[in-house]
Scaffold this motif. Sequence first.
Motif, PDB file in Angstrom:
ATOM      1  N   PRO A   6     -14.484  -1.541   4.770  1.00 22.09           N
ATOM      2  CA  PRO A   6     -14.830  -1.774   3.291  1.00 22.09           C
ATOM      3  C   PRO A   6     -12.903  -1.429   2.846  1.00 22.09           C
ATOM      4  N   ASN A   7     -12.349  -1.984   3.210  1.00 23.02           N
ATOM      5  CA  ASN A   7     -10.393  -1.876   2.782  1.00 23.02           C
ATOM      6  C   ASN A   7     -10.581  -3.773   2.242  1.00 23.02           C
ATOM      7  N   ILE A  25      -1.615  -4.807  -3.646  1.00 18.99           N
ATOM      8  CA  ILE A  25      -1.580  -5.190  -2.564  1.00 18.99           C
ATOM      9  C   ILE A  25      -3.386  -5.647  -1.338  1.00 18.99           C
ATOM     10  N   ASN A  26      -2.872  -6.437  -1.181  1.00 16.10           N
ATOM     11  CA  ASN A  26      -3.916  -7.060  -0.117  1.00 16.10           C
ATOM     12  C   ASN A  26      -3.570  -7.451   0.936  1.00 16.10           C
ATOM     13  N   ASP A  67       3.378   0.058   8.948  1.00 13.71           N
ATOM     14  CA  ASP A  67       3.249   1.133   8.752  1.00 13.71           C
ATOM     15  C   ASP A  67       2.165   2.091   7.476  1.00 13.71           C
ATOM     16  N   LYS A  68       3.622   1.788   6.843  1.00 15.33           N
ATOM     17  CA  LYS A  68       3.799   2.491   5.597  1.00 15.33           C
ATOM     18  C   LYS A  68       2.887   1.453   4.551  1.00 15.33           C
ATOM     19  N   LEU A  69       2.903   0.089   4.696  1.00 13.73           N
ATOM     20  CA  LEU A  69       2.078  -0.496   3.453  1.00 13.73           C
ATOM     21  C   LEU A  69       0.630  -0.813   4.097  1.00 13.73           C
ATOM     22  N   ASN A  70       0.420  -0.232   4.930  1.00 10.23           N
ATOM     23  CA  ASN A  70      -1.211  -0.333   5.762  1.00 10.23           C
ATOM     24  C   ASN A  70      -1.506   0.456   5.033  1.00 10.23           C
ATOM     25  N   ASP A  71      -0.385   1.843   4.478  1.00 13.01           N
ATOM     26  CA  ASP A  71      -1.665   2.902   4.644  1.00 13.01           C
ATOM     27  C   ASP A  71      -1.714   2.580   2.614  1.00 13.01           C
ATOM     28  N   MET A  72      -0.639   1.760   2.211  1.00 13.64           N
ATOM     29  CA  MET A  72      -1.020   1.390   1.166  1.00 13.64           C
ATOM     30  C   MET A  72      -2.040   0.457   0.566  1.00 13.64           C
ATOM     31  N   ILE A  73      -2.650  -0.328   1.770  1.00 15.97           N
ATOM     32  CA  ILE A  73      -3.047  -1.307   1.399  1.00 15.97           C
ATOM     33  C   ILE A  73      -4.330  -0.659   1.419  1.00 15.97           C
ATOM     34  N   LYS A  78      -4.877   2.744   0.744  1.00 12.36           N
ATOM     35  CA  LYS A  78      -5.486   2.955  -0.540  1.00 12.36           C
ATOM     36  C   LYS A  78      -5.388   2.233  -1.963  1.00 12.36           C
ATOM     37  N   LYS A  79      -5.235   1.019  -1.777  1.00 10.15           N
ATOM     38  CA  LYS A  79      -5.817   0.281  -3.274  1.00 10.15           C
ATOM     39  C   LYS A  79      -4.390  -0.091  -4.017  1.00 10.15           C
ATOM     40  N   MET A  80      -3.404   0.112  -3.082  1.00  8.71           N
ATOM     41  CA  MET A  80      -1.962   0.405  -4.331  1.00  8.71           C
ATOM     42  C   MET A  80      -1.783  -1.007  -4.880  1.00  8.71           C
ATOM     43  N   SER A  81      -1.050  -0.734  -6.063  1.00  5.68           N
ATOM     44  CA  SER A  81      -0.502  -1.577  -6.961  1.00  5.68           C
ATOM     45  C   SER A  81       1.244  -2.292  -6.434  1.00  5.68           C
ATOM     46  N   ILE A  82       1.012  -3.636  -6.492  1.00  4.83           N
ATOM     47  CA  ILE A  82       2.328  -4.203  -6.218  1.00  4.83           C
ATOM     48  C   ILE A  82       3.578  -3.552  -6.629  1.00  4.83           C
ATOM     49  N   SER A  83       3.193  -3.285  -7.708  1.00  4.85           N
ATOM     50  CA  SER A  83       4.574  -2.806  -8.438  1.00  4.85           C
ATOM     51  C   SER A  83       4.715  -1.639  -7.554  1.00  4.85           C
ATOM     52  N   GLU A  84       4.732  -0.900  -6.668  1.00  5.63           N
ATOM     53  CA  GLU A  84       4.238   0.245  -5.878  1.00  5.63           C
ATOM     54  C   GLU A  84       5.408  -0.246  -4.678  1.00  5.63           C
ATOM     55  N   LEU A  85       5.621  -0.902  -5.031  1.00  7.40           N
ATOM     56  CA  LEU A  85       5.932  -1.784  -3.271  1.00  7.40           C
ATOM     57  C   LEU A  85       7.175  -0.918  -3.250  1.00  7.40           C
ATOM     58  N   PRO A  86       7.801  -0.604  -2.400  1.00  7.70           N
ATOM     59  CA  PRO A  86       9.254  -0.005  -2.397  1.00  7.70           C
ATOM     60  C   PRO A  86      10.384  -1.341  -2.227  1.00  7.70           C
ATOM     61  N   LYS A  87      11.400  -0.875  -2.961  1.00  9.68           N
ATOM     62  CA  LYS A  87      12.372  -2.864  -3.356  1.00  9.68           C
ATOM     63  C   LYS A  87      13.048  -2.617  -1.608  1.00  9.68           C
TER      64      LYS A  87
END
Length: 394
Positions: A283-284, A363-364, A377-383, A385-394
């Motif tokens: 599903p992800n 982000i995929n 671990d935070k990045l896994n959560d972003m994937i 939640k199908k978050m935008s690449i623009s929301e990636l922390p700098k």
Amino acid sequence: MEQKTDYLIIGSGIAGYYALTELLKSNANITMITADHDYPYNRPPLSKEYLRGEKKEKPYFKPPEYYFSLKNVKIMLNTKVESININKKEAMLLNGDIIEFNKALIATGGSPRRLGVSGENLRGVYYLRSLRDADSIKEAMSVSKNPVIIGGGFIGIEAAASMATLGLKPTIIEVMPRIWTTFIGEEVSRHLQTYFESKGVKILTNEKVKEIVGDDKVNAVITEGGKRIDADLVIVAVGIKPNVEIALNSGIDVNNGIIANEYLMTSAKDIYTAGDVANIYDPNLNKRRRIEHWNNAWYCGKLAARNMMGSNEKYNFLSTVWSDIFDIHIEAGGETIDYDNYVLKGNMSTNKFLIVYSKKGIINGYVAFNWDIKELDKLNDMIVKKMSISELPK
């Protein structure tokens, strides 16, 4: 001879073993049948620390005597299931025995793909899948002068790194333009190849093996491009094929593995599947796929077992994978091939970096070398939640 059991597990790999650990909570009768000669063991060390001899003890999950103490568990080694009567819920063994069950799990994993070329059965040609394979290769490595590995995927590069760490100078022969093509993008693949070569590993790409030659024992590999590579040890590592024979013989739906629904049940009622052999809907990533990763086998084995015991949980897992190669710890998650953009953090030249992949701005996936696990671990959560690449922390 007829036997009865509450739960039948076919296969003793990662998925089968962790299904067993979950089913033990039920106090029901459990039978595990495996074609393997050994009690359940962990496979990742076979191409790494166990192959290098850094770990002398065999990588069993539990010592064999542990299973003898379990009164409600029977493990049948070196035994094969031929088919399942899905209406009677009976497993027919190759030796003619029949085991009646209430619910079953098919976790038969995969078998190494054969090359299909002349000479592949010569002495000195190996496939690395089982504990016994690793033991045989370790012995051959101790006297090898010209080791060759056919295939630049996970097993191939891990085995090559282990050989180079021991002072050998292996050659990898890869049919594709670069190593690890099914796992990582071109940028990381090229970087990794350069790093391997700096460690004394020779890599031949765009080369297909034509034949393996030798009188009784291998002495060379010949490519279709006309290259002759001296070899006294060959490991064939060109992927695995799912062990679907039981399902095919039983009328269970198969398509690149055994088809599973969201609860990991097959097309046959009360028969489940998990691990490398299972074709699941992810599903992800919004697609069906067969996942050959440790984490997924662990998750699926436990999930299938809980559903066999009456739970009703859907598959919902972001599969991640890791590897340890020389001084690099690699972590990856999500989609690492199908992307249209990426962001690089860190420095590839220092082998400490993170590449985050995206498609249509979402982000995929990612690949990380020696990176902070908390950030991953935070990045896994972003994937998820199908978050935008623009929301990636700098």
